[in-house]
Design a protein around this motif. Structure first.
Motif, PDB file in Angstrom:
ATOM      1  N   LEU A 132     -38.937 -29.529  29.732  1.00  0.00           N
ATOM      2  CA  LEU A 132     -37.533 -29.933  29.644  1.00  0.00           C
ATOM      3  C   LEU A 132     -36.660 -29.357  30.762  1.00  0.00           C
ATOM      4  N   ILE A 133     -37.037 -28.198  31.312  1.00  0.00           N
ATOM      5  CA  ILE A 133     -36.239 -27.613  32.393  1.00  0.00           C
ATOM      6  C   ILE A 133     -36.820 -27.904  33.775  1.00  0.00           C
ATOM      7  N   ASP A 134     -37.890 -28.689  33.814  1.00  0.00           N
ATOM      8  CA  ASP A 134     -38.492 -29.041  35.095  1.00  0.00           C
ATOM      9  C   ASP A 134     -37.486 -29.834  35.941  1.00  0.00           C
ATOM     10  N   SER A 135     -37.371 -29.495  37.201  1.00  0.00           N
ATOM     11  CA  SER A 135     -36.349 -30.104  38.059  1.00  0.00           C
ATOM     12  C   SER A 135     -36.556 -31.607  38.240  1.00  0.00           C
ATOM     13  N   THR A 136     -37.800 -32.045  38.350  1.00  0.00           N
ATOM     14  CA  THR A 136     -38.076 -33.481  38.507  1.00  0.00           C
ATOM     15  C   THR A 136     -37.760 -34.236  37.225  1.00  0.00           C
ATOM     16  N   VAL A 137     -38.110 -33.654  36.090  1.00  0.00           N
ATOM     17  CA  VAL A 137     -37.801 -34.274  34.799  1.00  0.00           C
ATOM     18  C   VAL A 137     -36.286 -34.361  34.608  1.00  0.00           C
ATOM     19  N   LEU A 138     -35.580 -33.310  34.973  1.00  0.00           N
ATOM     20  CA  LEU A 138     -34.116 -33.317  34.867  1.00  0.00           C
ATOM     21  C   LEU A 138     -33.492 -34.371  35.775  1.00  0.00           C
ATOM     22  N   LYS A 139     -34.086 -34.589  36.924  1.00  0.00           N
ATOM     23  CA  LYS A 139     -33.560 -35.565  37.879  1.00  0.00           C
ATOM     24  C   LYS A 139     -33.846 -37.002  37.434  1.00  0.00           C
ATOM     25  N   ASN A 140     -35.076 -37.254  36.993  1.00  0.00           N
ATOM     26  CA  ASN A 140     -35.494 -38.624  36.679  1.00  0.00           C
ATOM     27  C   ASN A 140     -35.162 -39.056  35.251  1.00  0.00           C
ATOM     28  N   VAL A 141     -34.975 -38.094  34.357  1.00  0.00           N
ATOM     29  CA  VAL A 141     -34.612 -38.343  32.958  1.00  0.00           C
ATOM     30  C   VAL A 141     -35.511 -39.410  32.307  1.00  0.00           C
ATOM     31  N   PRO A 142     -36.819 -39.167  32.240  1.00  0.00           N
ATOM     32  CA  PRO A 142     -37.691 -40.120  31.548  1.00  0.00           C
ATOM     33  C   PRO A 142     -37.432 -40.087  30.041  1.00  0.00           C
ATOM     34  N   SER A 143     -37.718 -41.192  29.365  1.00  0.00           N
ATOM     35  CA  SER A 143     -37.626 -41.196  27.905  1.00  0.00           C
ATOM     36  C   SER A 143     -38.701 -40.256  27.356  1.00  0.00           C
ATOM     37  N   PHE A 202     -29.267 -24.766  19.877  1.00  0.00           N
ATOM     38  CA  PHE A 202     -29.884 -25.907  20.527  1.00  0.00           C
ATOM     39  C   PHE A 202     -30.275 -26.999  19.541  1.00  0.00           C
ATOM     40  N   ASP A 203     -30.020 -28.245  19.931  1.00  0.00           N
ATOM     41  CA  ASP A 203     -30.653 -29.384  19.264  1.00  0.00           C
ATOM     42  C   ASP A 203     -30.894 -30.462  20.307  1.00  0.00           C
ATOM     43  N   PHE A 204     -31.811 -31.365  20.024  1.00  0.00           N
ATOM     44  CA  PHE A 204     -32.266 -32.330  21.024  1.00  0.00           C
ATOM     45  C   PHE A 204     -31.184 -33.293  21.483  1.00  0.00           C
ATOM     46  N   SER A 205     -30.156 -33.490  20.682  1.00  0.00           N
ATOM     47  CA  SER A 205     -29.084 -34.414  21.062  1.00  0.00           C
ATOM     48  C   SER A 205     -28.281 -33.903  22.254  1.00  0.00           C
ATOM     49  N   GLN A 206     -28.421 -32.621  22.599  1.00  0.00           N
ATOM     50  CA  GLN A 206     -27.692 -32.048  23.726  1.00  0.00           C
ATOM     51  C   GLN A 206     -28.323 -32.381  25.078  1.00  0.00           C
ATOM     52  N   LEU A 207     -29.525 -32.922  25.071  1.00  0.00           N
ATOM     53  CA  LEU A 207     -30.234 -33.193  26.319  1.00  0.00           C
ATOM     54  C   LEU A 207     -29.746 -34.490  26.961  1.00  0.00           C
TER      55      LEU A 207
END
Length: 241
Positions: A132-143, A202-207
């Motif tokens: 979840l904190i990976d920079s590529t994942v944060l950039k691309n925002v995959p489902s 934390f909860d998942f809706s914050q992502l």
């Protein structure tokens, strides 16, 4: 005043046009990513899920030390195909393989062993946190789908309980790691981003990415001779394809 009004209208038009261009670029970039990654700990059932999705058949599997991939024809009206990629779940390999394939990920299915979840919860949360904190994942925002597998077993935890426990464990990890930032593997994540909203539990809706939960069973209630219970997984892939 008439001149200012015209100028303001022109600026609004330019702003709207720029927004549309940026949105089209974002959509084009995502549409070019056609991989759905299956990630998770060892023995969570990733390989069997891939096999069931592609062939519909049961097959005995073993712990993978390499990736497995296959084209999957999505069950929707578009006749779309995506590439399913099952990544090894061993602790020494999973981040290495995630790094290799994450840029191609349109979506990620994080597979959880619902039977062993209580025992493996800390390891599951640690891997999920790193993802979840990976920079590529944060950039691309995959489902992202948390697939709670092995629901055919009586002792399996429900997706609702798994979500609640993961949120608590991720919150604990966030607090612990923010107090000791040197423990983060910055070479992998490339980021020390705060998970969720600062000052809130934390909860998942914050992502920024959409996170769904689903229950499934790659083995199925009738075992090797029966069909898998993966309908919710199939629907989710059809939705994001």
């Amino acid at each position: 005043m008439a001149y200012l009004g015209k100028g303001w209208a022109n600026l609004n038009s330019v702003g709207t046009l720029m927004h549309e261009v940026i949105w089209k670029l974002v959509r084009a970039r995502k549409s070019s990513r056609r991989a759905v990654l299956l990630v998770g700990l060892c023995d969570s059932g990733k390989t069997l899920l891939l096999t069931r999705l592609v062939t519909g058949k049961f097959r005995n599997t073993q712990t993978s030390i390499a990736d497995n991939s296959a084209l999957y024809r999505v069950k929707n009206d578009k006749n779309t195909t995506v590439t399913l990629i099952d990544l090894p779940g061993h602790e020494s390999l999973r981040l290495q393989f995630l790094d290799r394939f994450k840029t191609a990920a349109r979506a990620i299915v994080f597979v959880v062993d619902s039977v062993a979840f209580q025992r493996e919860m800390k390891d599951v949360a640690q891997f999920l946190y790193e993802l979840l904190i990976d920079s590529t994942v944060l950039k691309n925002v995959p489902s992202l789908l948390i697939a709670c597998n092995k629901q055919d077993v009586t002792m399996a935890k429900s997706s609702k309980l798994i979500q609640q426990q993961l949120e608590k464990e991720l919150n604990t990890l966030r607090v612990t790691l923010s107090a000791a930032p040197s423990t983060l593997d910055s070479s992998h994540s490339g980021s020390t981003s705060q998970l969720g909203k600062k000052g809130k539990e934390f909860d998942f809706s914050q992502l920024s990415m959409k996170v769904d939960f689903a229950e499934c069973s790659a083995r199925g209630s009738k075992g090797e001779e029966g069909s898998a219970d993966i309908e919710d997984l199939e629907k989710w892939i059809a939705k994001i394809a």
